[in-house]
Design a protein around this motif. Sequence first.
Motif, mmCIF file in Angstrom:
data_model
loop_
_atom_site.group_PDB
_atom_site.id
_atom_site.type_symbol
_atom_site.label_atom_id
_atom_site.label_comp_id
_atom_site.label_asym_id
_atom_site.label_seq_id
_atom_site.Cartn_x
_atom_site.Cartn_y
_atom_site.Cartn_z
ATOM 1 N N LEU A 1 2.253 -10.134 -0.610
ATOM 2 C CA LEU A 1 1.440 -9.837 0.461
ATOM 3 C C LEU A 1 1.850 -8.990 1.520
ATOM 4 O O LEU A 1 1.631 -7.929 2.225
ATOM 5 C CB LEU A 1 0.618 -11.002 1.059
ATOM 6 N N GLN A 2 3.335 -9.205 1.839
ATOM 7 C CA GLN A 2 4.116 -8.527 2.935
ATOM 8 C C GLN A 2 4.234 -7.154 2.392
ATOM 9 O O GLN A 2 4.307 -6.306 2.877
ATOM 10 C CB GLN A 2 5.429 -9.268 3.109
ATOM 11 N N GLU A 3 4.705 -6.994 1.111
ATOM 12 C CA GLU A 3 4.981 -5.782 0.405
ATOM 13 C C GLU A 3 3.785 -4.842 0.344
ATOM 14 O O GLU A 3 3.755 -3.641 0.629
ATOM 15 C CB GLU A 3 5.520 -5.993 -1.112
ATOM 16 N N ILE A 4 2.622 -5.473 0.024
ATOM 17 C CA ILE A 4 1.259 -4.747 0.138
ATOM 18 C C ILE A 4 1.039 -4.011 1.382
ATOM 19 O O ILE A 4 0.788 -3.155 1.744
ATOM 20 C CB ILE A 4 0.218 -5.603 -0.454
ATOM 21 N N ARG A 5 1.204 -4.998 2.548
ATOM 22 C CA ARG A 5 1.132 -4.623 3.932
ATOM 23 C C ARG A 5 1.976 -3.537 4.314
ATOM 24 O O ARG A 5 1.521 -2.491 4.903
ATOM 25 C CB ARG A 5 1.354 -5.824 4.917
ATOM 26 N N GLU A 6 3.474 -3.550 3.640
ATOM 27 C CA GLU A 6 4.297 -2.384 4.118
ATOM 28 C C GLU A 6 3.902 -1.148 3.131
ATOM 29 O O GLU A 6 3.916 -0.076 4.012
ATOM 30 C CB GLU A 6 5.709 -2.973 3.493
ATOM 31 N N LEU A 7 3.372 -1.307 1.987
ATOM 32 C CA LEU A 7 2.903 -0.053 1.481
ATOM 33 C C LEU A 7 1.984 0.582 2.025
ATOM 34 O O LEU A 7 1.574 1.558 1.995
ATOM 35 C CB LEU A 7 2.507 -0.742 -0.186
ATOM 36 N N ARG A 8 0.781 -0.429 2.558
ATOM 37 C CA ARG A 8 -0.357 0.443 3.124
ATOM 38 C C ARG A 8 -0.008 0.900 4.502
ATOM 39 O O ARG A 8 -0.279 2.071 4.764
ATOM 40 C CB ARG A 8 -1.274 -0.816 3.692
ATOM 41 N N LYS A 9 1.084 0.584 5.365
ATOM 42 C CA LYS A 9 1.688 1.129 6.425
ATOM 43 C C LYS A 9 2.329 2.564 5.871
ATOM 44 O O LYS A 9 2.100 3.537 6.479
ATOM 45 C CB LYS A 9 2.767 0.426 7.177
ATOM 46 N N GLU A 10 2.945 2.568 4.995
ATOM 47 C CA GLU A 10 3.797 3.659 4.261
ATOM 48 C C GLU A 10 2.467 4.745 3.858
ATOM 49 O O GLU A 10 2.837 5.944 4.175
ATOM 50 C CB GLU A 10 4.643 3.379 3.157
ATOM 51 N N ASN A 11 1.576 4.207 3.389
ATOM 52 C CA ASN A 11 0.346 4.965 2.812
ATOM 53 C C ASN A 11 -0.035 5.994 3.927
ATOM 54 O O ASN A 11 -0.572 7.029 3.782
ATOM 55 C CB ASN A 11 -0.436 4.387 2.176
ATOM 56 N N LYS A 12 -0.445 5.012 5.108
ATOM 57 C CA LYS A 12 -1.048 5.731 6.228
ATOM 58 C C LYS A 12 -0.263 6.755 6.799
ATOM 59 O O LYS A 12 -0.708 7.758 7.181
ATOM 60 C CB LYS A 12 -1.058 4.376 7.463
ATOM 61 N N LEU A 13 1.259 6.537 6.958
ATOM 62 C CA LEU A 13 1.984 7.436 7.440
ATOM 63 C C LEU A 13 2.070 8.767 6.524
ATOM 64 O O LEU A 13 2.161 9.943 6.942
ATOM 65 C CB LEU A 13 3.535 6.947 7.360
ATOM 66 N N LEU A 14 2.013 8.710 5.340
ATOM 67 C CA LEU A 14 1.956 9.766 4.247
ATOM 68 C C LEU A 14 0.790 10.608 4.552
ATOM 69 O O LEU A 14 0.576 11.643 4.523
ATOM 70 C CB LEU A 14 2.066 9.141 3.008
ATOM 71 N N ARG A 15 -0.679 9.862 4.646
ATOM 72 C CA ARG A 15 -1.663 10.497 4.906
ATOM 73 C C ARG A 15 -1.721 11.446 6.095
ATOM 74 O O ARG A 15 -2.013 12.699 6.301
ATOM 75 C CB ARG A 15 -2.704 9.489 5.162
ATOM 76 N N GLU A 16 -0.979 10.670 7.413
ATOM 77 C CA GLU A 16 -0.925 11.745 8.539
ATOM 78 C C GLU A 16 0.082 12.713 8.410
ATOM 79 O O GLU A 16 -0.136 13.828 8.892
ATOM 80 C CB GLU A 16 -0.339 10.585 9.751
ATOM 81 N N ASP A 17 1.143 12.386 7.785
ATOM 82 C CA ASP A 17 2.051 13.691 7.494
ATOM 83 C C ASP A 17 1.463 14.844 6.581
ATOM 84 O O ASP A 17 1.416 16.027 6.901
ATOM 85 C CB ASP A 17 3.303 13.150 6.579
ATOM 86 N N MET A 18 0.670 14.344 5.540
ATOM 87 C CA MET A 18 -0.381 15.559 4.769
ATOM 88 C C MET A 18 -1.196 16.057 5.683
ATOM 89 O O MET A 18 -1.294 17.326 5.633
ATOM 90 C CB MET A 18 -0.951 14.573 3.784
ATOM 91 N N GLN A 19 -1.888 15.343 6.265
ATOM 92 C CA GLN A 19 -2.861 16.012 7.287
ATOM 93 C C GLN A 19 -2.147 16.985 8.563
ATOM 94 O O GLN A 19 -2.592 18.046 8.652
ATOM 95 C CB GLN A 19 -3.564 15.077 8.335
ATOM 96 N N ALA A 20 -1.021 16.716 8.826
ATOM 97 C CA ALA A 20 -0.281 17.447 9.657
ATOM 98 C C ALA A 20 0.237 18.848 9.075
ATOM 99 O O ALA A 20 0.223 20.005 9.552
ATOM 100 C CB ALA A 20 0.892 16.801 10.259
ATOM 101 N N LEU A 21 0.664 18.867 7.863
ATOM 102 C CA LEU A 21 0.856 19.711 6.918
ATOM 103 C C LEU A 21 -0.168 20.512 6.524
ATOM 104 O O LEU A 21 -0.016 21.954 6.858
ATOM 105 C CB LEU A 21 1.680 19.508 5.650
#
Length: 193
Positions: A156-176
């Motif tokens: 569950l902790q790993e899933i939460r960390e992956l969700r945070k990482e996924n959110k950051l990747l989306r934000e980076d993609m939108q910025a690009l």
Amino acid sequence: MTKTDEVAAISSKGEETAAMLASHDSPIRFERKEYDATDFGCQTCLCLTCPIHFMPLFPGIMGSKRLILDEEEAVAQVNCWCYNINTRRPYGELGSVDKVQYLCCTGVSSELSKSMPIFIGWGCEDERVSEIVAELKKRMKARGDTGQIQKAELALQEIRELRKENKLLREDMQALMAHFNLPSASAEEMERA
């Protein structure tokens, strides 16, 4: 942060959690251990208290006992000339594993032997009993209910960390996409993809 750094950070919280995290990708392996658990003391008492017992000529004739700790389960074997008993229990089903005292004898109590503790040798082998109890508890922690709960919490902790990482990747993609003046996808389209 590398896996080693995570383990070092968590080890301050507890070695068991650190070991569980380190073994999350490669599970803990336990070696097979066998103990001679023949209860010469109990058999001698049976011979002395009731000489009518069938074939109680000397201790050991009424059966030898072995306790086998496999990787996933504990096995109690009783071998006698007239019967054989082979009891298997996964570590999660052993219930409470305790060191018990009965008069001057020390034994191991668990669901493996039901209501009768396992007294080893003449009943005075306190160190061996302590070793067996510690080994069973260690295996129960890793393989029993507690171990399964800890693994689920780590997942569950790993899933939460992956969700945070996924959110950051989306934000980076939108910025690009904004930087290169590309039309951005709506949040619903991003969720479907």
